[in-house]
Design an enzyme around this catalytic site. Structure first.
Site, PDB file in Angstrom:
ATOM      1  N   TYR A 136      -7.898  15.747 -26.734  1.00  0.00           N
ATOM      2  CA  TYR A 136      -7.229  17.179 -26.989  1.00  0.00           C
ATOM      3  C   TYR A 136      -5.945  17.145 -27.972  1.00  0.00           C
ATOM      4  CZ  TYR A 136      -9.076  18.232 -22.369  1.00  0.00           C
ATOM      5  OH  TYR A 136     -10.009  18.246 -21.344  1.00  0.00           O
TER       6      TYR A 136
ATOM      7  N   GLU B 130      -6.929  29.518  -8.587  1.00  0.00           N
ATOM      8  CA  GLU B 130      -7.308  28.120  -8.273  1.00  0.00           C
ATOM      9  C   GLU B 130      -6.651  27.233  -9.321  1.00  0.00           C
ATOM     10  OE1 GLU B 130     -11.531  28.732  -8.307  1.00  0.00           O
ATOM     11  OE2 GLU B 130     -11.583  28.672 -10.463  1.00  0.00           O
ATOM     12  N   PRO B 131      -5.344  27.122  -9.767  1.00  0.00           N
ATOM     13  CA  PRO B 131      -4.593  26.402 -10.579  1.00  0.00           C
ATOM     14  C   PRO B 131      -5.023  24.765 -10.098  1.00  0.00           C
ATOM     15  CG  PRO B 131      -3.031  27.807  -9.878  1.00  0.00           C
ATOM     16  CD  PRO B 131      -4.296  27.753  -8.646  1.00  0.00           C
TER      17      PRO B 131
ATOM     18  N   ARG C 157      -5.984  12.083 -22.776  1.00  0.00           N
ATOM     19  CA  ARG C 157      -5.554  13.549 -23.381  1.00  0.00           C
ATOM     20  C   ARG C 157      -5.280  13.597 -24.782  1.00  0.00           C
ATOM     21  NH1 ARG C 157      -2.113  16.604 -21.724  1.00  0.00           N
ATOM     22  NH2 ARG C 157      -3.339  18.900 -21.695  1.00  0.00           N
TER      23      ARG C 157
ATOM     24  N   TYR D 270      -5.093  15.390 -15.042  1.00  0.00           N
ATOM     25  CA  TYR D 270      -6.110  15.009 -15.991  1.00  0.00           C
ATOM     26  C   TYR D 270      -5.800  13.731 -16.672  1.00  0.00           C
ATOM     27  CZ  TYR D 270      -7.658  19.959 -15.108  1.00  0.00           C
ATOM     28  OH  TYR D 270      -7.817  21.101 -14.806  1.00  0.00           O
TER      29      TYR D 270
ATOM     30  N   CYS E 200      -9.885  -0.678 -29.163  1.00  0.00           N
ATOM     31  CA  CYS E 200     -10.339  -0.629 -30.628  1.00  0.00           C
ATOM     32  C   CYS E 200     -10.846   0.868 -30.982  1.00  0.00           C
ATOM     33  CB  CYS E 200     -11.344  -1.300 -30.859  1.00  0.00           C
ATOM     34  SG  CYS E 200     -10.718  -3.086 -30.588  1.00  0.00           S
ATOM     35  N   GLU E 201      -9.963   1.833 -31.141  1.00  0.00           N
ATOM     36  CA  GLU E 201     -10.238   3.032 -31.746  1.00  0.00           C
ATOM     37  C   GLU E 201      -9.030   3.715 -32.405  1.00  0.00           C
ATOM     38  OE1 GLU E 201     -13.188   4.979 -31.539  1.00  0.00           O
ATOM     39  OE2 GLU E 201     -13.970   3.627 -30.084  1.00  0.00           O
TER      40      GLU E 201
ATOM     41  N   ARG F  67      -3.663  21.957 -12.780  1.00  0.00           N
ATOM     42  CA  ARG F  67      -2.522  21.325 -13.727  1.00  0.00           C
ATOM     43  C   ARG F  67      -1.121  21.734 -12.899  1.00  0.00           C
ATOM     44  NH1 ARG F  67      -3.549  20.443 -18.828  1.00  0.00           N
ATOM     45  NH2 ARG F  67      -5.231  21.568 -18.555  1.00  0.00           N
TER      46      ARG F  67
ATOM     47  N   GLY G 108      -5.444  27.826 -14.850  1.00  0.00           N
ATOM     48  CA  GLY G 108      -5.089  27.733 -16.354  1.00  0.00           C
ATOM     49  C   GLY G 108      -3.535  27.960 -16.429  1.00  0.00           C
TER      50      GLY G 108
HETATM   51  C1  PLP Z   1     -10.246  23.214 -14.543  1.00  0.00           C
HETATM   52  C2  PLP Z   1     -10.476  24.686 -13.579  1.00  0.00           C
HETATM   53  C3  PLP Z   1      -9.549  24.931 -13.173  1.00  0.00           C
HETATM   54  C4  PLP Z   1      -8.079  24.503 -13.264  1.00  0.00           C
HETATM   55  O1  PLP Z   1      -7.476  24.600 -14.459  1.00  0.00           O
HETATM   56  P1  PLP Z   1      -6.199  24.276 -14.792  1.00  0.00           P
HETATM   57  O2  PLP Z   1      -5.997  24.391 -16.199  1.00  0.00           O
HETATM   58  O3  PLP Z   1      -6.003  22.863 -14.491  1.00  0.00           O
HETATM   59  O4  PLP Z   1      -5.276  25.152 -13.999  1.00  0.00           O
HETATM   60  C5  PLP Z   1      -9.855  26.094 -12.298  1.00  0.00           C
HETATM   61  N1  PLP Z   1     -10.951  26.482 -12.205  1.00  0.00           N
HETATM   62  C6  PLP Z   1     -12.029  26.148 -12.617  1.00  0.00           C
HETATM   63  C7  PLP Z   1     -13.386  26.718 -12.360  1.00  0.00           C
HETATM   64  C8  PLP Z   1     -12.037  24.972 -13.536  1.00  0.00           C
HETATM   65  O5  PLP Z   1     -13.016  24.581 -14.228  1.00  0.00           O
END
Ligand code: PLP
Length: 444
Positions: free
Chosen positions: A320, A277-278, A316, A384, A355-356, A280, A242
């Site tokens: 979103y 665990e990033p 995206r 993504y 077509c949206e 993005r 995240g």
């Molecule tokens: C999607 C996800 C991430 C990565 O999220 P980012 O926003 O891309 O950093 C990490 N851990 C889990 C379990 C996820 O589902």
């Protein structure tokens, strides 16, 4: 290798070489994803230097291209997977289950079958479960390997409600049940190694207090679990991904040092390693989507610009309401050649061929007036982007090119119309002719 000190915290769309990107479209056609692997590695090194003591995993779902997995694993990252398909790709790229975590979210039976099979060959694989039942289902399959529990801390962060997972019921076991669940798993012979939570995507510098609160709850939880376990205690506390990236031109990059410090402080003294665990963060600004203008028309209040990429190429914005920087590369190159006065800046709405009505990349954005055949770059498309691409409207998915120093490699060819219908069966065969083979081969 680029010196880290010379690697900017974010690569903006304007920092890309417009001529080089335009050449890629000449060579490989449009629409086209381009990904700079050296930038991916720089992003890894920046994160590693902010979190020197942490175990760093890459959330594969952000961009599962083999080149990316190999580059990040080669740089030192483990690979965090959301499905059996991702585990398969991660094992192929890393060659070792020791560096692969599978985070099972409502796992289909065939995912568990496949992953437990893989674990039998590669017993160092780690499975993170988000439901007590998943532990039973693993036990039924003979699994007693490395087990981590995903908890739902009841706190969410993120840039859009769809990616705030902390408080959503589908993710994780309520944190208050974690000690009991893990003590039970320990007793049943699982190798309990960690606790995990991921509260959403888009954690930003101004949400540091939420982050601190969340990590501190994880620290408390880890200490409680450690006390309850009879064996060696926990190996790691995984606080998820995240880590936000600035999508808007005026947004500042995440202050990684501040996040790292807040994380260390909030975790407190836990006898387990911090894991992050990033996804993005590693790949977003390393990728752009290139697309060509095919239609320009005066609409009622705006210039309507049609391009050959759409919500099937980059979902995206439609999914979103995500903002992506957009640059007209052809206009930028013209402006660079001194003999041109430059194009007028006008409000334009750039839309795809689907077509949206949601198939729109920007609405009334001020950009140099687009013309047919211009090459447009959409920035921050490395995360993504291709992963969410699909074939809606029978539209083949685009090609992907990987840039690595001086090398340019077609990493994934453009799909053809035949690719779109490839999985349809022969209508002239008897109705049940293919059923058996189908049921056997599903996950191969
Ligand atoms: C999607 C996800 C991430 C990565 O999220 P980012 O926003 O891309 O950093 C990490 N851990 C889990 C379990 C996820 O589902």
């Amino acid at each position: 290798m680029t010196d880290l000190a010379e690697s900017p915290a974010v690569r903006r769309l304007d920092d890309w070489d417009a001529a080089a990107l335009t050449e890629l479209v000449d060579e490989y056609g449009s629409p086209l994803y381009a990904l700079d692997l050296e930038r991916v590695r720089e992003n890894y090194r920046r994160l590693e230097s902010a979190f020197p003591d942490a175990e760093i995993f890459y959330a594969v779902k952000a961009n599962a291209l083999g080149d990316v997995l190999e580059a990040l694993h080669g740089a030192g990252a483990g690979l965090e997977c959301a499905s059996a398909g991702e585990v398969k790709r991660a094992l192929a790229a890393s060659g070792s289950g020791a560096d692969v975590h599978y985070t099972a979210v409502n796992p289909p039976a065939r995912d568990l079958d496949w992953v437990v099979d893989a674990w039998e060959d590669d017993p160092e694989l780690t499975i993170t479960v988000g439901a007590e039942e998943t532990i039973d289902r693993l036990e039924e399959r003979g699994y007693d390997g490395r087990l981590c529990l995903r908890v739902n801390p009841g706190i969410g962060a993120g840039h859009h409600e769809k990616v705030q997972t902390g408080a959503a019921a589908k993710f994780g076991v309520p944190a208050e049940r974690a000690v009991e669940v893990l003590a039970d798993a320990d007793e049943r012979g699982f190798d309990v190694v960690g606790v995990h939570a991921h509260v959403g995507s888009g954690v930003s510098s101004d949400q540091l207090d939420d982050h601190r609160e969340f990590v501190s709850r994880m620290g408390d939880l880890a200490r409680a679990v450690d006390d309850a376990l009879e064996g060696d205690g926990l190996e790691f506390v995984d606080v998820g991904g995240g880590f936000g990236v600035p999508y808007r031109e005026d947004e500042q990059p995440l202050d990684l040092e501040a996040v790292a410090e807040a994380t260390r402080d909030a975790l407190g003294d836990v006898d387990a390693r911090l894991a992050i665990e990033p996804g993005r963060y590693f790949v977003a600004d390393a990728g752009v989507l290139l697309t060509e203008v095919n239609t320009v028309k005066e609409a009622r209040d705006t210039l309507a610009v049609g391009v050959d990429a759409g919500m099937t190429t980059l979902l995206r914005p439609a999914m979103y309401d995500a903002y992506h920087p957009i640059r007209n590369l052809t206009a930028a190159l013209e402006a660079d050649s001194a003999d041109d006065a430059g194009r007028e800046t006008v409000a334009q709405t750039i839309a795809g061929p689907i077509c949206e009505s949601g198939d729109v990349f920007c609405t009334d954005r001020q950009l140099p007036a687009s013309e047919r055949k211009d090459v447009i770059a959409i920035g921050n498309a490395g995360a993504y982007g291709y992963e969410m691409a699909n074939q809606y409207n029978s539209r083949p998915r685009p090609a992907s090119v990987v840039i690595d120093g001086e090398t340019r490699r077609l990493a994934r060819r453009r799909e053809t119309f035949d690719d779109v219908t490839r999985v349809e069966t022969d209508r002239s065969r008897p109705a049940d002719a293919d059923r058996e083979a189908h049921n056997e081969d599903e996950t191969r």
